[in-house]
Design a protein around this motif. Sequence first.
Motif, mmCIF file in Angstrom:
data_model
loop_
_atom_site.group_PDB
_atom_site.id
_atom_site.type_symbol
_atom_site.label_atom_id
_atom_site.label_comp_id
_atom_site.label_asym_id
_atom_site.label_seq_id
_atom_site.Cartn_x
_atom_site.Cartn_y
_atom_site.Cartn_z
ATOM 1 N N UNK A 111 0.785 -1.225 0.000
ATOM 2 C CA UNK A 111 0.000 0.000 0.000
ATOM 3 C C UNK A 111 0.814 1.269 0.000
ATOM 4 N N UNK A 112 2.160 1.163 -0.175
ATOM 5 C CA UNK A 112 3.004 2.346 -0.164
ATOM 6 C C UNK A 112 3.069 2.929 -1.558
ATOM 7 N N UNK A 113 2.778 4.258 -1.642
ATOM 8 C CA UNK A 113 2.799 4.929 -2.925
ATOM 9 C C UNK A 113 4.130 5.639 -3.119
ATOM 10 N N UNK A 114 4.611 5.657 -4.384
ATOM 11 C CA UNK A 114 5.867 6.360 -4.663
ATOM 12 C C UNK A 114 5.695 7.860 -4.491
ATOM 13 N N UNK A 115 4.480 8.369 -4.707
ATOM 14 C CA UNK A 115 4.184 9.785 -4.532
ATOM 15 C C UNK A 115 3.046 9.914 -3.517
ATOM 16 N N UNK A 116 3.335 10.240 -2.183
ATOM 17 C CA UNK A 116 2.280 10.381 -1.170
ATOM 18 C C UNK A 116 1.268 11.427 -1.579
ATOM 19 N N UNK A 117 0.022 11.323 -1.104
ATOM 20 C CA UNK A 117 -1.020 12.291 -1.469
ATOM 21 C C UNK A 117 -0.697 13.684 -0.934
ATOM 22 N N UNK A 118 -1.353 14.683 -1.512
ATOM 23 C CA UNK A 118 -1.088 16.073 -1.126
ATOM 24 C C UNK A 118 -1.367 16.332 0.349
ATOM 25 N N UNK A 119 -2.323 15.614 0.889
ATOM 26 C CA UNK A 119 -2.701 15.865 2.290
ATOM 27 C C UNK A 119 -1.826 15.104 3.281
ATOM 28 N N UNK A 120 -0.785 14.441 2.803
ATOM 29 C CA UNK A 120 0.018 13.586 3.682
ATOM 30 C C UNK A 120 0.614 14.350 4.848
ATOM 31 N N UNK A 121 1.188 15.519 4.551
ATOM 32 C CA UNK A 121 1.843 16.282 5.616
ATOM 33 C C UNK A 121 0.854 16.695 6.700
ATOM 34 N N UNK A 122 -0.306 17.216 6.264
ATOM 35 C CA UNK A 122 -1.327 17.633 7.228
ATOM 36 C C UNK A 122 -1.867 16.443 8.012
ATOM 37 N N UNK A 123 -2.020 15.318 7.306
ATOM 38 C CA UNK A 123 -2.535 14.124 7.973
ATOM 39 C C UNK A 123 -1.547 13.597 8.996
ATOM 40 N N UNK A 124 -0.268 13.610 8.649
ATOM 41 C CA UNK A 124 0.751 13.152 9.604
ATOM 42 C C UNK A 124 0.755 14.045 10.842
ATOM 43 N N UNK A 125 0.623 15.356 10.617
ATOM 44 C CA UNK A 125 0.529 16.274 11.766
ATOM 45 C C UNK A 125 -0.695 15.970 12.616
ATOM 46 N N UNK A 126 -1.798 15.696 11.933
ATOM 47 C CA UNK A 126 -3.037 15.349 12.659
ATOM 48 C C UNK A 126 -2.848 14.075 13.459
ATOM 49 N N UNK A 127 -2.169 13.095 12.873
ATOM 50 C CA UNK A 127 -1.937 11.830 13.579
ATOM 51 C C UNK A 127 -1.067 12.029 14.804
#
Length: 891
Positions: free
Chosen positions: A50-66
Amino acid sequence: MEKELATRPYRPPRLRGRLEGYFQKTVIVLGLSIILAALVTRALNDSEAGILSHPPRHASATISRCHSITAKVSPPQDFHKRSHSDRFVHGTKPVLVKRATIWTGGKNGTEVYRGDILLDKGLIKSVGRLHHGVLAAYGSDLVVVDAKNAWVTPGIVDIHSHLGDAPSPALDGAEDDNSSKGTVQPWLRSLDGLNTHDDSYQLSIAGGVTTSLILPGSANAIGGQAFVIKLRSTEERTPTSMLLEPPYNIDTSFPDPSLPPRWRHMKHACGENPSSQYKDTRMDTNWAFREAYKKAFDIKQKQDNYCSLALAGKWKGLGDFPEDLQWEALVDVVRGRVKVNAHCYEAVDLDALVRLSNEFKFPIAAFHHASEAYLVPDLLKKAYVTDSRHLLYEAQQAYYYGFPPNLAIASVTSTAAEVMGMGHHLVIWDSHPLALGATPSQVFIDGIPQLESPHVAQKPQNYNDLPKVPNFDKEAVEAVKYEGLPPLAPKKATGDVVVFTNVRSVYKRTADAVKLLFASETELGVAVAQNGSLVCSGVHVDCLTALDGAADATFVDLEGGSIAPGLVSFGSPLGLNHIQAEDSTNDGDVFDPLVKGVPKILGGDTAIVRAVDGLLFGSRDAYLAYRVGVTSGITAPTHGNFYSGLGTSFSLGAAHKLEAGAVIQDITAVHVSVRHFSKPSVSTQIAALRRLLLGPHKGATGHYFKKVVEGEIPLVVEAHSADIIATLIILKKEIELETRINLKLTITGASEAHILAKELAESGVGVILNPSRPFPYVWEDRRILPGPPLSKDSAIVKLVDRGVTVGIGCEEIWSARNLPFDVAWAAIEAGGRISMKDALAIGSVNVQKLLGVEVSEEDADLVATRGGELLDVHSKVVGVLSPRRRSVEIL
């Protein structure tokens, strides 16, 4: 080396170069192939993982949320280094409170020392002895307040408040503390209903309250989110500007993940409260709790699983962060970032909520009300964590009944603040905070003084010392032993003669007043009772030898105590109720002919009800009042609107109606109410009262109203508004002009009676203030006289000064036991203008006289107290002398 050269095949230099280049390229190509193969393999594996070579645009915000959902509640990093409060008002001058006796709340509430306090930019900058150079830097801007060794404490924190959401005065449609939309509603917010025009904000400040936790009401199992406010009025004049360290998500659905979370608050309620609103049983309510928490717990698990994948970079098919705006607050409860405040009374409810907290692993900050909490202290340890103006009065009572003084003060200051996850503010008191009637001489919120020209009553010097209180260890042990229901019925002394020794004073009632029979500061005396009657008192004991049976007398050492008239309760349905909220234990309401026709079997609209017929004896509230010196009660039939009936007077110590002296007087007065919120109109109610008084006098009603007109018995009218009271004074004059007979009129309730003090005195109308410290509950109560520190005089003082006969009432059946405190408080606020004997009369003979009870001096109950007089907080009632019942009861 030579051998190696000899055996190596010869190649021309040019060919050798080509071969070397060929091999280098081959190695490079092979290496690239291997790398490419590895990348392809990894890509295939990552794709499967399930690992993508190009993470989605919201990845940074989602990681911060996590990261944010697991962050612990904490202040910002610079919180303790801040130079000013975020609520600081520019232009506020720094304040030095000097020569203060400071109770800091430190060392479990035992830390007390003398020193100075510096307030600047909304913060307490320093506590202790301040260097002259530090103060000199402020120059002429520094405001100096000399506390003169007065007590200074943190501001009182009201951790259970409905200020603003259930505002005063109450108006239809203006109460926003309860919702009828469902049993469980964690998404509601008390902030959204906060009324900034509540009259009780300033009254609470006048009691030393600086901070309040505004809770939703208790009609819902989960009523919604609560918010902490400062009571100071702000220039912005909005609810948001009153908030103290609000959660970051009040301006947005979900908070900024870069900020540390702040404490949130939520209201829960269990037991009879949700049951009364939604007709749910306890089983229904607790299932609703579990169902809601399962929903929140599942969302939390989904979030945790999502973040586990996101933080590992496994974005394929992950989608958006799982959250639900309706349930996000309850999810935060499960994460331990919400202070849960639970309104629960009984052990069964406490147990159910503790089990819930362990099942879903969330903390409980505080149980509110919790009347049976003392029965199950070990249970509370098993939890996954465990009129506000007079809030300090609750701490004073707790101290009186045995709570340690350091913890009593802390319970309404530092402990309450810690439970909310908040800290400080400042109050200067005119006496020790645990002294009855302690009043703020100034209150600082955000460094700003809140009382303009405060009024402080003159008090004795010893009021600055920690008051002495009686020992209630025996009662505490029995309360636990009998699971809250220890036997309370009084027991008669053996023998006919009881001798009280070491008596400091003796008071006795006359027809219209209380008089002092004996007092001594040096040589203590004796008092002798025979068959319940006081037959001898003073320093001489000659009467002892003349008494028959003196050799078999019971001796009671009063240790410098006193004998005084028993107090009288009026204003609540005491004597007609056992459990006020349970209809099956009560007498019930009377029919009101002004609202609905009365059944013919009663005589129709000319029927009148006698309270004596519905008397209920042996209630716990009656016995508890009896044990603190309230020996008799006066009550009228319970009613909801205009019509009541005939009052009665009875003994609170009697077990049943046929017991000798149980009923003191069958019929005392005629009672009605004229209120603005009664239906029909006030003018209609006055018209009905005029006709009842002027006649024609038909049936039983006519018979007793004729007695009123002829001056034989009083007319007692519950009225609060000055406008209604004025109309009643005019009506009295109208009746008297026609009959030429003085009409005995008493006003009860009387919140605005002080406005007409002169007119009441001139008209001979008496007043029973109920409550004794008025509060603007509804519109017709709004013009109260609050007393110190907001006004120089209390309502009682103003009425007494004008010559009005005044008594004190009790609103609730349970509050009758507080009558000695209420009477004492009235005298304390008067600053020496009400003597001890006059104060005793306000709580006894005046009440009886105003309500038509005729008790001779020889038949009046007396109360014996140990260690002080009846109105002293260091005294304890140990006996009741009852001539009517021909007995002395030892308590």
